[in-house]
Design a protein around this motif. Structure first.
Motif, PDB file in Angstrom:
ATOM      1  N   MET A   1       0.812  -1.216   0.000  1.00  0.00           N
ATOM      2  CA  MET A   1       0.000   0.000   0.000  1.00  0.00           C
ATOM      3  C   MET A   1       0.845   1.266   0.000  1.00  0.00           C
ATOM      4  O   MET A   1       0.335   2.355  -0.175  1.00  0.00           O
ATOM      5  CB  MET A   1      -0.928   0.005   1.214  1.00  0.00           C
ATOM      6  CG  MET A   1      -1.977  -1.098   1.202  1.00  0.00           C
ATOM      7  SD  MET A   1      -3.157  -0.906  -0.147  1.00  0.00           S
ATOM      8  CE  MET A   1      -4.059   0.532   0.426  1.00  0.00           C
ATOM      9  N   ALA A   2       2.166   1.110   0.196  1.00  0.00           N
ATOM     10  CA  ALA A   2       3.015   2.292   0.273  1.00  0.00           C
ATOM     11  C   ALA A   2       3.034   3.064  -1.032  1.00  0.00           C
ATOM     12  O   ALA A   2       3.292   4.262  -1.042  1.00  0.00           O
ATOM     13  CB  ALA A   2       4.440   1.874   0.653  1.00  0.00           C
ATOM     14  N   ASN A   3       2.747   2.394  -2.152  1.00  0.00           N
ATOM     15  CA  ASN A   3       2.783   3.052  -3.456  1.00  0.00           C
ATOM     16  C   ASN A   3       1.440   3.633  -3.864  1.00  0.00           C
ATOM     17  O   ASN A   3       1.318   4.197  -4.940  1.00  0.00           O
ATOM     18  CB  ASN A   3       3.246   2.059  -4.522  1.00  0.00           C
ATOM     19  CG  ASN A   3       4.685   1.617  -4.307  1.00  0.00           C
ATOM     20  OD1 ASN A   3       5.518   2.407  -3.877  1.00  0.00           O
ATOM     21  ND2 ASN A   3       4.981   0.362  -4.602  1.00  0.00           N
ATOM     22  N   ILE A   4       0.424   3.478  -3.030  1.00  0.00           N
ATOM     23  CA  ILE A   4      -0.899   3.996  -3.360  1.00  0.00           C
ATOM     24  C   ILE A   4      -0.959   5.483  -3.031  1.00  0.00           C
ATOM     25  O   ILE A   4      -0.636   5.903  -1.927  1.00  0.00           O
ATOM     26  CB  ILE A   4      -1.991   3.252  -2.573  1.00  0.00           C
ATOM     27  CG1 ILE A   4      -1.945   1.750  -2.880  1.00  0.00           C
ATOM     28  CG2 ILE A   4      -3.359   3.833  -2.893  1.00  0.00           C
ATOM     29  CD1 ILE A   4      -2.240   1.399  -4.303  1.00  0.00           C
ATOM     30  N   LYS A   5      -1.353   6.276  -4.011  1.00  0.00           N
ATOM     31  CA  LYS A   5      -1.493   7.713  -3.796  1.00  0.00           C
ATOM     32  C   LYS A   5      -2.932   8.046  -3.405  1.00  0.00           C
ATOM     33  O   LYS A   5      -3.882   7.384  -3.832  1.00  0.00           O
ATOM     34  CB  LYS A   5      -1.072   8.479  -5.047  1.00  0.00           C
ATOM     35  CG  LYS A   5       0.433   8.408  -5.317  1.00  0.00           C
ATOM     36  CD  LYS A   5       0.837   9.281  -6.486  1.00  0.00           C
ATOM     37  CE  LYS A   5       2.338   9.244  -6.730  1.00  0.00           C
ATOM     38  NZ  LYS A   5       3.085   9.956  -5.681  1.00  0.00           N
ATOM     39  N   LYS A   6      -3.068   9.090  -2.602  1.00  0.00           N
ATOM     40  CA  LYS A   6      -4.362   9.504  -2.084  1.00  0.00           C
ATOM     41  C   LYS A   6      -4.946  10.608  -2.958  1.00  0.00           C
ATOM     42  O   LYS A   6      -4.276  11.604  -3.247  1.00  0.00           O
ATOM     43  CB  LYS A   6      -4.220  10.016  -0.651  1.00  0.00           C
ATOM     44  CG  LYS A   6      -3.565   9.024   0.313  1.00  0.00           C
ATOM     45  CD  LYS A   6      -4.463   7.852   0.614  1.00  0.00           C
ATOM     46  CE  LYS A   6      -3.863   6.986   1.709  1.00  0.00           C
ATOM     47  NZ  LYS A   6      -4.722   5.834   2.050  1.00  0.00           N
ATOM     48  N   ALA A   7      -6.202  10.428  -3.336  1.00  0.00           N
ATOM     49  CA  ALA A   7      -6.867  11.381  -4.216  1.00  0.00           C
ATOM     50  C   ALA A   7      -8.050  12.030  -3.525  1.00  0.00           C
ATOM     51  O   ALA A   7      -8.783  11.381  -2.763  1.00  0.00           O
ATOM     52  CB  ALA A   7      -7.340  10.690  -5.491  1.00  0.00           C
ATOM     53  N   ALA A   8      -8.234  13.315  -3.796  1.00  0.00           N
ATOM     54  CA  ALA A   8      -9.444  14.032  -3.395  1.00  0.00           C
ATOM     55  C   ALA A   8     -10.212  14.395  -4.653  1.00  0.00           C
ATOM     56  O   ALA A   8      -9.616  14.802  -5.660  1.00  0.00           O
ATOM     57  CB  ALA A   8      -9.090  15.296  -2.618  1.00  0.00           C
ATOM     58  N   VAL A   9     -11.517  14.242  -4.605  1.00  0.00           N
ATOM     59  CA  VAL A   9     -12.376  14.628  -5.724  1.00  0.00           C
ATOM     60  C   VAL A   9     -13.201  15.814  -5.278  1.00  0.00           C
ATOM     61  O   VAL A   9     -14.069  15.691  -4.400  1.00  0.00           O
ATOM     62  CB  VAL A   9     -13.288  13.470  -6.169  1.00  0.00           C
ATOM     63  CG1 VAL A   9     -14.132  13.902  -7.371  1.00  0.00           C
ATOM     64  CG2 VAL A   9     -12.462  12.232  -6.513  1.00  0.00           C
ATOM     65  N   LEU A  10     -12.923  16.981  -5.840  1.00  0.00           N
ATOM     66  CA  LEU A  10     -13.649  18.208  -5.518  1.00  0.00           C
ATOM     67  C   LEU A  10     -14.841  18.328  -6.458  1.00  0.00           C
ATOM     68  O   LEU A  10     -14.707  18.158  -7.666  1.00  0.00           O
ATOM     69  CB  LEU A  10     -12.751  19.432  -5.670  1.00  0.00           C
ATOM     70  CG  LEU A  10     -11.738  19.725  -4.557  1.00  0.00           C
ATOM     71  CD1 LEU A  10     -10.693  18.625  -4.447  1.00  0.00           C
ATOM     72  CD2 LEU A  10     -11.048  21.066  -4.817  1.00  0.00           C
ATOM     73  N   GLY A  11     -15.998  18.642  -5.903  1.00  0.00           N
ATOM     74  CA  GLY A  11     -17.196  18.683  -6.730  1.00  0.00           C
ATOM     75  C   GLY A  11     -17.708  17.285  -7.028  1.00  0.00           C
ATOM     76  O   GLY A  11     -18.165  16.997  -8.130  1.00  0.00           O
ATOM     77  N   ALA A  12     -17.657  16.429  -6.015  1.00  0.00           N
ATOM     78  CA  ALA A  12     -18.009  15.020  -6.214  1.00  0.00           C
ATOM     79  C   ALA A  12     -19.504  14.801  -6.393  1.00  0.00           C
ATOM     80  O   ALA A  12     -19.933  13.693  -6.715  1.00  0.00           O
ATOM     81  CB  ALA A  12     -17.509  14.193  -5.027  1.00  0.00           C
ATOM     82  N   SER A  13     -20.315  15.830  -6.206  1.00  0.00           N
ATOM     83  CA  SER A  13     -21.756  15.680  -6.368  1.00  0.00           C
ATOM     84  C   SER A  13     -22.222  15.970  -7.795  1.00  0.00           C
ATOM     85  O   SER A  13     -23.416  15.882  -8.083  1.00  0.00           O
ATOM     86  CB  SER A  13     -22.497  16.599  -5.392  1.00  0.00           C
ATOM     87  OG  SER A  13     -22.146  17.959  -5.620  1.00  0.00           O
ATOM     88  N   GLY A  14     -21.276  16.302  -8.681  1.00  0.00           N
ATOM     89  CA  GLY A  14     -21.622  16.556 -10.077  1.00  0.00           C
ATOM     90  C   GLY A  14     -21.327  15.361 -10.962  1.00  0.00           C
ATOM     91  O   GLY A  14     -20.753  14.353 -10.518  1.00  0.00           O
ATOM     92  N   TYR A  15     -21.682  15.467 -12.234  1.00  0.00           N
ATOM     93  CA  TYR A  15     -21.517  14.344 -13.156  1.00  0.00           C
ATOM     94  C   TYR A  15     -20.056  13.987 -13.387  1.00  0.00           C
ATOM     95  O   TYR A  15     -19.686  12.813 -13.395  1.00  0.00           O
ATOM     96  CB  TYR A  15     -22.192  14.644 -14.499  1.00  0.00           C
ATOM     97  CG  TYR A  15     -23.697  14.682 -14.438  1.00  0.00           C
ATOM     98  CD1 TYR A  15     -24.408  13.732 -13.713  1.00  0.00           C
ATOM     99  CD2 TYR A  15     -24.417  15.667 -15.111  1.00  0.00           C
ATOM    100  CE1 TYR A  15     -25.796  13.763 -13.660  1.00  0.00           C
ATOM    101  CE2 TYR A  15     -25.801  15.710 -15.069  1.00  0.00           C
ATOM    102  CZ  TYR A  15     -26.484  14.752 -14.342  1.00  0.00           C
ATOM    103  OH  TYR A  15     -27.861  14.794 -14.291  1.00  0.00           O
TER     104      TYR A  15
END
Length: 348
Positions: A1-15
């Motif tokens: 799991m050390a190579n897994i990058k963390k992502a944030a999705v801004l505006g996740a309520s849109g298409y």
């Protein structure tokens, strides 16, 4: 799991936000660590989009409440005009921001103001953004800090035209594009004109003569060819959820023919994972790329020897937006650009 990058999705309520979520479920090197939604903060992702209820996603929150030191990449799926301030705030705290809005696509801040009707407050950052038409930006994307994803119309228009322009096969002075798009291109906002009874069983043109994606196309044509152009873009809205098709009648340079155009496209995309030049005479259809990151294209002889017809199709939400965003991030990291995107489209 050390190579897994963390992502944030801004505006996740849109298409486009939920499309990023859908695609990231198949990505072996990215994990969704945060979701934001301005008007839906505090809600569970499964309550916003019921098809995600089984995924165990984080609740939506305000972007200011995210611990950005824990995030590697932000996919900004925010409305045009709402992105620039947010992105500039978070940019110092993450490795990469992939912007799916139009706020960093146009290099000229005056042009941005003219097209989008508001001032661009960060022209110095505007100049640093990498325009991510993936197949034509592999080198600039390497280690990019801020990636500006193209609009769906420019993607579907430029992919088939750039090889022909680069090889000096067609005139730049007479590029007229007729385009058809599905309703998701307008976003998820409630609107009378997008309601079922107003939209079903009909089709109409919009943005006639002044669609905001046309200057974006002009900018990239000039960047590739060194020649200024003014593209005529006429989009049409039809009652389907996903899909886009562009049809461009092009004027051939003297001494050039239909076969030259086909060979140019085949050479440009012979090693492409996502762009397919179809067999001679095969007409691209949106149903064949629906839900995929693929672009199908072809060129046809016109009735006159000095013109040809170029047709391309994409899914406006995937290759035209969220899929290309992930492809761009893959390229920025030196990964296989296919990661998270190696799926067939929906059919039927």
């Amino acid at each position: 799991m050390a190579n897994i990058k963390k992502a944030a999705v801004l505006g996740a309520s849109g298409y486009t936000g939920v499309e990023v979520i859908r695609l990231l479920q198949h990505h072996p090197k990215l994990e969704i660590a945060a979701l934001t939604g301005h008007s839906r903060a505090g809600e569970r992702a499964g309550d916003v989009f019921a098809n995600t209820a089984h995924l165990g996603l984080p609740d939506l929150q305000d972007w200011k409440d995210i611990s950005w030191s824990d995030i590697d990449v932000a996919f900004a799926c925010l409305p045009h005009g709402a992105s620039q301030e947010t992105i500039v705030e978070i940019l110092p705290h993450v490795d990469t921001v992939v912007d799916l809005s139009a706020d960093f696509r146009l290099r000229d801040p005056d042009l941005y103001e003219n097209v989008y009707g508001r001032t661009h407050n960060f022209p110095e950052i505007l100049e640093t953004a990498v325009y991510g038409l993936s197949e034509w930006a592999r080198e600039p994307l390497a280690n990019a800090k801020l990636i500006a994803c193209p609009g769906c119309f420019p993607t579907c228009t430029l992919l088939p035209l750039l090889p022909l322009l680069k090889d000096d096969l067609i005139e730049t002075s007479s590029l007229a594009v007729s385009a058809i798009t599905g309703v998701t291109g307008a976003g998820r906002k409630a609107s009378l004109g997008l309601s079922f009874t107003e939209l079903a069983e009909g089709a109409h043109a919009y943005g006639v003569g002044n669609h905001r994606h046309a200057p974006e196309i002009d900018q990239i044509v000039e960047r590739v060819t060194g020649q200024k152009t003014t593209v005529s873009l006429t989009p049409h809205l039809v009652p389907m959820n996903r899909g886009m098709i562009t049809t461009t009648v092009v004027s051939l340079k003297k001494g050039r023919g239909y076969n030259d155009l086909r060979e140019s496209l085949k050479a440009a995309y012979q090693n492409s994972k996502f762009v397919t030049v179809l067999s001679e005479g095969e007409v691209p259809q949106t149903r064949h790329v629906r839900g995929s990151n693929r672009c199908h294209m072809n060129v046809f002889q016109d009735r006159t020897a000095d013109t040809a017809i170029v047709i391309a199709v994409i899914d406006n939400l995937t290759k035209g937006s969220s899929g290309q965003a992930i492809q761009n991030y893959n390229l920025s990291q030196g990964w296989d650009e296919n990661l998270g995107l190696d799926m067939i489209g929906f059919f039927p």
